[in-house]
Each structure stands twice: as structure tokens, then as C-alpha cells.
Scaffold this active site. Structure first.
Site, PDB file in Angstrom:
ATOM      1  N   ARG A 161      -8.258   2.050  -4.856  1.00  0.00           N
ATOM      2  CA  ARG A 161      -8.371   0.875  -3.998  1.00  0.00           C
ATOM      3  C   ARG A 161      -7.935  -0.403  -4.729  1.00  0.00           C
ATOM      4  NH1 ARG A 161     -14.024   1.447  -0.574  1.00  0.00           N
ATOM      5  NH2 ARG A 161     -13.815   3.628   0.039  1.00  0.00           N
ATOM      6  N   GLU A 209      -6.962   3.055   8.018  1.00  0.00           N
ATOM      7  CA  GLU A 209      -7.925   1.964   8.213  1.00  0.00           C
ATOM      8  C   GLU A 209      -7.555   0.749   7.360  1.00  0.00           C
ATOM      9  OE1 GLU A 209     -11.807   2.497   6.426  1.00  0.00           O
ATOM     10  OE2 GLU A 209     -12.821   1.554   8.124  1.00  0.00           O
TER      11      GLU A 209
HETATM   12  C1  LIG Z   1     -18.087   1.636   3.660  1.00  0.00           C
HETATM   13  C2  LIG Z   1     -19.345   2.014   2.872  1.00  0.00           C
HETATM   14  C3  LIG Z   1     -19.843   3.380   3.290  1.00  0.00           C
HETATM   15  O1  LIG Z   1     -18.956   4.394   2.811  1.00  0.00           O
HETATM   16  C4  LIG Z   1     -19.733   5.462   2.295  1.00  0.00           C
HETATM   17  N1  LIG Z   1     -18.903   6.183   1.310  1.00  0.00           N
HETATM   18  C5  LIG Z   1     -18.139   5.614   0.350  1.00  0.00           C
HETATM   19  N2  LIG Z   1     -17.526   6.592  -0.355  1.00  0.00           N
HETATM   20  C6  LIG Z   1     -17.896   7.777   0.197  1.00  0.00           C
HETATM   21  C7  LIG Z   1     -17.590   9.133  -0.086  1.00  0.00           C
HETATM   22  N3  LIG Z   1     -16.761   9.460  -1.089  1.00  0.00           N
HETATM   23  N4  LIG Z   1     -18.166  10.101   0.673  1.00  0.00           N
HETATM   24  C8  LIG Z   1     -19.001   9.762   1.692  1.00  0.00           C
HETATM   25  N5  LIG Z   1     -19.333   8.504   1.997  1.00  0.00           N
HETATM   26  C9  LIG Z   1     -18.776   7.524   1.260  1.00  0.00           C
HETATM   27  C10 LIG Z   1     -20.941   4.761   1.697  1.00  0.00           C
HETATM   28  O2  LIG Z   1     -21.989   5.689   1.565  1.00  0.00           O
HETATM   29  C11 LIG Z   1     -21.224   3.721   2.728  1.00  0.00           C
HETATM   30  O3  LIG Z   1     -21.967   4.326   3.770  1.00  0.00           O
END
Ligand SMILES: CC[C@H]1O[C@@H](n2cnc3c(N)ncnc32)[C@H](O)[C@@H]1O
Length: 483
Positions: free
Chosen positions: A100, A171
Site C-alpha cells: 500500500r 477499491e
Molecule cells: C479497513 C479495515 C478493516 O480491514 C480488516 N482487514 C485488514 N486486513 C485484513 C486481512 N488481511 N484479512 C481480513 N481482514 C483484514 C480489518 O480487520 C478492519 O476490519
């Protein structure tokens, strides 16, 4: 760099592209015509935009988790588990934090370390480092459409590699992936870079390949009033449409009051279409996504399921095209596949049970919709005015003037003078409107709503209410009551 809301000329686009594809070795494999031919072979049931259009026509709410791990085979295993066990309708590929921020060397190290450790040491899928053929392996190994989800201010190379790699939805945006995600990246730079992203998607569209685009709706995800996130979503939709994007999902982060959230989803769709048509973009398909509560979560998994289920119910009653699911591990970090699947299944249960109930229009709902539309129009129209006819320039000036001001954003490009808090029913109002270009009626409406709560709680309107509301859901409440 001259920032104008005008479709990028091919000569400029191609000159930028030469630099973009050199940013990492996998960029060398990008061949646009070959990628178009590849997309033409993707079966319809795996094309994100087709599945969204079908859901919109049928009045269904599709369910999509977030998910991403470092290694390709583990990522494929995870995605298939979320479909087969979790019953997900749509899949993500959540990109890791190094990627990112264009830190591909560290992403490479993360891949190598993950291989040695036998588990993911990255918080997402490093798509640029894996490259086109491994991205295609991911898409060919699952049987539902897959979307690239991330938070990348400069996402140009990521777009090139992942779209050529067979992903059919993408996105982000120049505002929504800057202001909530970075400390001080110039807004004109990210809006300019995302014009490249949208121009590339526009070129795929002109070649007959529809790629769905989804501005990041929730922004900071903490008590963001609907008119603020709507304004950003509409502006990013207009900027994307100018570059040739034809399929857009606009999003909103659930706030928690059912009437307000339903009003938000419905006005988001109608306002986005209104502004697209106003500027001549007649053939853009608009769908909506509700993000389940994006703020602080309860540690207790059972309580977390309560929050997830409330988000599921809200999405279903609002008639959102899609809902992004949270997991019972939200308060801890990246979820296990089991926890991720359980959040999807709980959501599926609510969405299916509520499939035949749409929230009927009642007077409170109409008032809430009218307020959101009036507030959003004040912001978007002032932004357009500030630009002397150019939306991109107007956006820059709107942020400088605090006409657009995203609560709790880390970016110094953002004024940060607006403070939201919940009213006595839990709807998010403005405790402090600062420089938002609202009419006096709108300002009085919010003041009166906050006064109503202060009187009920027998305390003065104060910033303490904001703090109490930020922690409320994590403590099992919605309104941050004083005791
Ligand atoms: C925008 C933030 C959201 O993205 C989720 N998130 C970020 N990386 C991952 C990931 N690698 N797997 C599952 N959920 C993820 C995080 O838990 C939060 O709910």
C-alpha cells in the site's frame, strides 16, 4: 503536474505509464491487449460488475469479507474456505501494508520470511510482488468474483498488475485513500494519480471489459456523518466517470442508528446518480455497499457477533447491494479463516431472514433522507463553486477551506475542525460544524438534536460526548452515556 478534471490524453497517459511499469519488475509483464483478451475469457459469473447488476435487479444484498495473506496457495485456500464454509457471495484480496505504500522490497522480504515461517507475516496479499500470472492463478482457483481491497495513495502499479491479473473490481480513490490513510501526502498528487487509475479502467471499458470501481466509503470509519462520506463518494464517482469508468459502487460506513443508516444508503445511491446525470454521465451503473461498523469493536466474540449482526440487518433493511463483513476477531487483528467465515455466516443468516422485509418509508426516514440530501448538496455544490467549474480544483480548495472536513483524519491536508457526536437516538450529528457550508436551518437542526441529548443526560454539550461515543460500541452501547 496540472490538475484538471478532464479525461487524460493518451500521450500523457502513456508517458506516465512508462514510469509506472518500471516501479517493480512485475510491471514489465503488463501487456494491455493481452490482458483485454484474457478478461474476455473470464466467465460471466466471475465478473464483479455482472454479479452486482444482477443483485441490484433482484434486490439482493451480497456478502463480502475482507481477506488477504502473504503466500499465493494459502491465499487461495483462504478464499475458497470463505466461499465453501463462509458462503461468501463476493471475495476480496486485501493488499498488505507494505504494498500500500509502494515498499515492494519489504513486501518481497515479507514473502520470503512467510515461506520460512510457514505462515503469513504480512497483513495482506502482496499482489505487485506476486505479479500477473500468480494473480491469475488466484482468480482461476476460485469460483466467485474477486475485488482488490487496499488503502494505497499511489495505486497505479497495483492497478496495472492486478487488473491484468484478472481481478474484476478495484477499491479506492484519490481522496478516500489519502486523507484517512496518510499524514501529509498532497491531495492534488493523489487525485492526479487516481485519475490515472480510473483512466486505465476506462481504457479497459472502451475495450469491452467492465471493471467495477468502489470509492472507499467509510473514510476514517469513526462517527463520520453521512453527508461527509457521501460528498467524497460523489466527488470520486464524478472524477472516475470523467476518466471513462462505467460501473461504480459507492459506500458508507454504518453508524448504528437504523433510520439514519437506511436513509444514508438510499440517499447515497440517489445523490450519486443525480450528480452523474447532472454532468452528463448517463450510462454509469451505480450500486451501494454498507460497511459493518468500522469503529472500535467489543473484545468479547459474542458481543462482536451482535455488532456484526446489527450491520447485517441494517444492510438488508436498507436494500444495500453489498455488505462488507466484520469478524469476531476485529478487536484483535487479522482474523483466522474460521473467525472470518463465522462473521460471513452470521451475516448471511440475517440477510437471508430479512430478505423479504425492506424498511417501509416512514416520516422519520423521510426527514433523515431530506437532511442528508440537503447537507450533501451544500458541500458538493460549494466544492463545485470553489473550483470555478473544475471539480478537481474545487476539491483541493474545499479541503483547504474546511468545506470538506473528515472527522479524525490523520492527514494535514484536512482541517480537522468538525466534531460529530451521537444524538439521543444514536444518530450521528454535528457537535461542531466548523467551516462546513451549511444553511442556518441545518446548523440549528444539529444543535437542537445535540441539546436534546444533553438535556436528557443532564450534562452540557461537550467534546466529552464525542469521546464517550467513540468507545461506546466497544463497551456494548451505541450512545456514549455518561455512566
Ligand atoms: C479497513 C479495515 C478493516 O480491514 C480488516 N482487514 C485488514 N486486513 C485484513 C486481512 N488481511 N484479512 C481480513 N481482514 C483484514 C480489518 O480487520 C478492519 O476490519
Amino acid at each position: 503536474m496540472e490538475l484538471k478534471n478532464k479525461k487524460l490524453e493518451d500521450e500523457l497517459f502513456n508517458s506516465i505509464r512508462q514510469d509506472v511499469l518500471l516501479q517493480w519488475s512485475t510491471g514489465n509483464d503488463v501487456d494491455f491487449d493481452e490482458a483485454v483478451a484474457y478478461h474476455k475469457e473470464i466467465p460471466k459469473h466471475k465478473v464483479f460488475s455482472d454479479k452486482l447488476i444482477e443483485a441490484k435487479e433482484q434486490g439482493n444484498t451480497l456478502i463480502q469479507p475482507r481477506a488477504g495473506v502473504a503466500l499465493v496457495d494459502k491465499h487461495i485456500e483462504l478464499l475458497n474456505y470463505l466461499v465453501n464454509e463462509g458462503e461468501a457471495d463476493l471475495l476480496p484480496t486485501t493488499i498488505d501494508s507494505y504494498t500500500r505504500h509502494n515498499r515492494y522490497h519489504e513486501a518481497e522480504e515479507g514473502i520470503n520470511e512467510s515461506r520460512k515461517a510457514g505462515r503469513s507475516l504480512l497483513n495482506g496479499f502482496p499482489a505487485v510482488n506476486h505479479g500477473i500470472s500468480l494473480c491469475r492463478k488466484v482468480n482461476e482457483s476460485v469460483n466467485v468474483p474477486v475485488q482488490v481491497r487496499h488503502g494505497t495513495p499511489d495505486a497505479r502499479l497495483l492497478t496495472e498488475v492486478t487488473i491484468a491479473g484478472g481481478f474484476t473490481s478495484y477499491e479506492g480513490g484519490g481522496i478516500s485513500y489519502n486523507i484517512p490513510y496518510s499524514k501529509n501526502i498532497p491531495l492534488d498528487k493523489t487525485i492526479y494519480d487516481w485519475q490515472y487509475v480510473d483512466r486505465l479502467i476506462g481504457k479497459y471499458e472502451e475495450a469491452g471489459i467492465t471493471i467495477n470501481r468502489e470509492p472507499f466509503g467509510p473514510l476514517t470509519g469513526t462517527l463520520v456523518p453521512p453527508c461527509i462520506s457521501h460528498s467524497v463518494a460523489i466527488i470520486e464517482s464524478l472524477l472516475a466517470a470523467e476518466q471513462g469508468v462505467k460501473n461504480i459502487t459507492v459506500g458508507y460506513g454504518q453508524c448504528g442508528n437504523l433510520i439514519q443508516d437506511i436513509a444514508a444508503i438510499r440517499t447515497l445511491e440517489s445523490l450519486t446518480e443525480e450528480y452523474l446525470h447532472k454532468f452528463g454521465y448517463e450510462d454509469v451503473v451505480v450500486t451501494t455497499v454498507l460497511h459493518q461498523w468500522m469503529g472500535g469493536f467489543p473484545q468479547d466474540e459474542s458481543k462482536a457477533f451482535g455488532v456484526i449482526s446489527w450491520g447485517a440487518a441494517t444492510a438488508a433493511l436498507a436494500g444495500a447491494t453489498k455488505v462488507i463483513v466484520k469478524t469476531p476477531h476485529e478487536a484483535m487483528g487479522v482474523p483466522t479463516k474460521e473467525a472470518n467465515a463465522s462473521g460471513i455466516k452470521a451475516t448471511k443468516q440475517l440477510v437471508t431472514m430479512l430478505r423479504d422485509q425492506q424498511m417501509v418509508s416512514i416520516s422519520d426516514l423521510k426527514l433523515e433522507k431530506d437532511m442528508i440530501m440537503a447537507e450533501t448538496r451544500c458541500i458538493v455544490d460549494k466544492t463545485l463553486e470553489l473550483g470555478d467549474g473544475d471539480l478537481a480544483e474545487g476539491t483541493i480548495r474545499a479541503f483547504q477551506a474546511g468545506v470538506i472536513d473528515i472527522p479524525f483524519a490523520p492527514s494535514r491536508q484536512n482541517a480537522g475542525k468538525v466534531f460529530p457526536a451521537r444524538d439521543n437516538t444514536g444518530a450521528v450529528r454535528f457537535l461542531e460544524c466548523a467551516h462546513l457550508p451549511f444553511t442556518q436551518d441545518i446548523k440549528s437542526y444539529h444543535h437542537d438534536k445535540m441539546k436534546e441529548r444533553a438535556d436528557y443526560e443532564k450534562r452540557d454539550m461537550s467534546f466529552q460526548m464525542v469521546i464517550d461515543d467513540i468507545y461506546a460500541i466497544g463497551k456494548g452501547k451505541l450512545v456514549g452515556r455518561p455512566r
